[in-house]
Design an enzyme around this catalytic site. Structure first.
Site, PDB file in Angstrom:
ATOM      1  N   SER A 185       0.361  -2.526   6.352  1.00  0.00           N
ATOM      2  CA  SER A 185       0.511  -3.307   5.129  1.00  0.00           C
ATOM      3  C   SER A 185      -0.877  -3.530   4.521  1.00  0.00           C
ATOM      4  O   SER A 185      -1.648  -2.580   4.407  1.00  0.00           O
ATOM      5  CB  SER A 185       1.246  -4.618   5.425  1.00  0.00           C
ATOM      6  OG  SER A 185       1.701  -5.217   4.238  1.00  0.00           O
ATOM      7  N   ASP A 447      11.081   1.156   2.941  1.00  0.00           N
ATOM      8  CA  ASP A 447      10.104   0.115   2.653  1.00  0.00           C
ATOM      9  C   ASP A 447       9.730   0.121   1.169  1.00  0.00           C
ATOM     10  O   ASP A 447       9.179   1.096   0.667  1.00  0.00           O
ATOM     11  CB  ASP A 447       8.857   0.355   3.507  1.00  0.00           C
ATOM     12  CG  ASP A 447       7.739  -0.626   3.213  1.00  0.00           C
ATOM     13  OD1 ASP A 447       8.023  -1.687   2.631  1.00  0.00           O
ATOM     14  OD2 ASP A 447       6.588  -0.326   3.583  1.00  0.00           O
ATOM     15  N   HIS A 472       9.101  -1.034   6.797  1.00  0.00           N
ATOM     16  CA  HIS A 472       7.690  -1.407   6.735  1.00  0.00           C
ATOM     17  C   HIS A 472       7.035  -1.363   8.121  1.00  0.00           C
ATOM     18  O   HIS A 472       7.463  -2.042   9.049  1.00  0.00           O
ATOM     19  CB  HIS A 472       7.594  -2.818   6.152  1.00  0.00           C
ATOM     20  CG  HIS A 472       6.255  -3.208   5.619  1.00  0.00           C
ATOM     21  ND1 HIS A 472       5.623  -2.508   4.612  1.00  0.00           N
ATOM     22  CD2 HIS A 472       5.423  -4.230   5.924  1.00  0.00           C
ATOM     23  CE1 HIS A 472       4.473  -3.098   4.318  1.00  0.00           C
ATOM     24  NE2 HIS A 472       4.318  -4.137   5.114  1.00  0.00           N
TER      25      HIS A 472
END
Length: 504
Positions: A185, A447, A472
């Site tokens: 991320s 995601d 994710h």
């Protein structure tokens, strides 16, 4: 092999999986508190429980001295940054793996489990994890005032990494070893940018689910949510849209507020006095679906995340259950399911309460776990606002101007300043046009953040691994027997790249 990993790139072509377990670590973050409502905005780590580390190669928390401002030689102020070490797998001459902390406390669970440790065992790597400034226990300043938050940026964080790498390399005799950066991320973006900006310090990077392109308006996020819901049940996003539209319409009539308060189990009677109130409420409920999609069927339970068992299939099953009433009633059932799973007594959907918490500058404040800091970074660097402006998504009522107004309300950053800051970020790092070498970009097709990431090879030295059907940061979590074949192949492919790059 690349085709097996990547699939077609179209979410509409994803095969339907048997989504049967309840979900989510996401769920988890669903909408229950102001802080939790930030998870789908990229803020996904600060609320996790800590795992105790056993002795014998796994360090307790350690502290590293950093400068407050790396870019001002006249400023000599310093602070202590937290880090962890795992040398269980280290063999002299082996590489050094550096896990980059992000928008929450560094979780020691990563020092015991995770794909990177599988790689470390095979390669004889020393593993380090450095907590991001202003998150967790790494407090560079006395409080979170606007004046102090100006020392919170990705550039300062990268300089922290560079100084840490230099000093630890010298003190441990690792200066000449190959260093590899890992992150998922926002930390995935930092991993890529660390290799980009400090290529003499880091040999390669694994930039998982990394949003490398800043943008003020990010409506594509909810467009991916629509496609991801539809991949399980084509009617699911349609039902969600009907429910959201119905709720938005009822919010216009104060006579409905008592019923809405009961339907969604609100902590206090619903009060809609401004557009900000309705937008916050509608966004909070949308967050249930956004969060579940983002982390669908991941393996975050090892981190101590509560409620890691709700999936897209579970939510779409509720939305399809006619015994629960009309789509609006089913929407309320989803909210109650989330709260029950998280053991929440009620839902706090008050924008004024959120604003109060977000403007509290104390390290003991309710948003100091990461909410105040991360939203500041979105206002001052990245944008990433998941507005409901696109017609090709299932939600109503939280337009871009609602998102950006919070920058002014919380940090005195105007809409024009946000736009200029995002442009500057892309200019500095390159956005989609990043140019470097030995960075791999894994992303999951489910995601929503993949829309701001690298999903196709830039060069053979900047490869993308686009994993069909995963969410994710899925490739970072420990392997499980129920993992999709393409996820297992992706992990193997990344390892082969690291083997190759560490020999260059």
């Amino acid at each position: 092999m690349e085709k097996l990993l990547m699939g077609s790139g179209s979410l509409n072509n994803m095969s339907n999986k048997g989504y049967g377990s309840l979900l989510l670590s996401l769920l988890l973050l669903s909408v229950v508190t102001e802080a939790q409502a930030l998870f789908h905005k990229g803020f996904s780590k600060f609320q996790r429980q800590k795992a105790a580390l056993s002795p014998g190669g796994l360090s307790s928390e350690l502290w590293f001295t950093q400068k407050l401002d790396h870019f001002n030689g006249a400023d000599s102020r310093q602070w202590k940054q937290r880090y962890f070490v795992n040398d269980v797998f280290y063999k002299p001459g082996g590489p050094v793996f550096l896990m980059i902390g992000g928008e929450g406390p560094a979780n020691p669970a990563w020092m015991k489990q995770g794909t990177w440790l599988t790689y470390a065992q095979k390669l004889g790597a020393l593993c380090l994890m450095l907590e991001h400034r202003f998150y967790g226990k790494s407090h560079p300043t006395l409080d979170l005032s606007i004046d102090n938050l100006r020392y919170l940026s990705s550039r300062q964080a990268l300089a922290d990494l560079a100084h840490f790498r230099t000093v630890i390399g010298e003190s441990r005799g690792l200066s000449n070893e190959r260093w590899v950066a890992f992150g998922g991320s926002y930390p995935g973006s930092l991993a890529a940018w660390f290799r980009l900006k400090y290529p003499h310090l880091v040999s390669a990077s694994v930039a998982t689910s990394a949003p490398v392109h800043g943008t003020v308006n990010f409506p594509e996020y909810l467009e991916v949510v629509w496609r991801s819901l539809a991949s399980v049940n084509t009617n699911c996003p349609v039902l969600v849209k009907k429910a959201s539209d119905t709720l938005a319409e009822r919010l216009k009539d104060p006579k409905t507020y008592d019923n809405i308060t009961r339907d969604f189990n609100l902590c206090t009677k619903l009060q809609i006095q401004t557009e900000m109130d309705s937008a916050y409420f509608l966004e909070t409920l949308a967050g249930n679906f956004m969060d579940v999609v983002q982390y669908n069927e991941d393996n975050r339970a090892f981190e101590g995340v509560v409620g890691t068992n709700i999936t897209i299939g579970v939510l779409c099953g509720v939305m399809a259950d006619t015994s629960l009433g009309d789509p609006y009633s089913r929407y309320g059932a989803v909210a109650r399911l989330m709260m029950d799973t998280l053991s929440m007594k009620c839902l706090n959907a008050s924008f004024s309460n959120n604003a109060r918490d977000m403007t509290n500058t104390s390290w003991d404040g309710p948003a100091a776990g990461g909410g105040r800091q991360w939203v500041y970074q979105t206002c001052s660097e990245f944008g990433f606002y998941q507005s409901s402006d696109s017609p090709n998504q299932p939600f109503t009522g939280f337009p871009l101007h609602y998102q950006v107004k919070q920058c002014a309300d919380f940090y005195n950053i105007s809409a024009e300043q946000v736009a200029a800051a995002v442009d500057e970020t892309n200019e500095y790092y390159g956005g989609y046009n990043i140019r470097s070498s030995r960075i791999v970009f894994p992303n999951g097709s489910i995601d929503p953040w993949h829309a701001l990431g690298i999903t196709q090879d830039i060069t053979d030295q900047l490869p993308a691994v686009f994993i069909k059907g995963t969410a994710h940061c899925a490739n970072m979590y420990p392997a499980r027997g129920q993992d999709l074949p393409q996820l297992s192949l992706a992990r193997d492919h990344i390892f082969l790249l690291l083997q190759q790059w560490l020999k260059q």
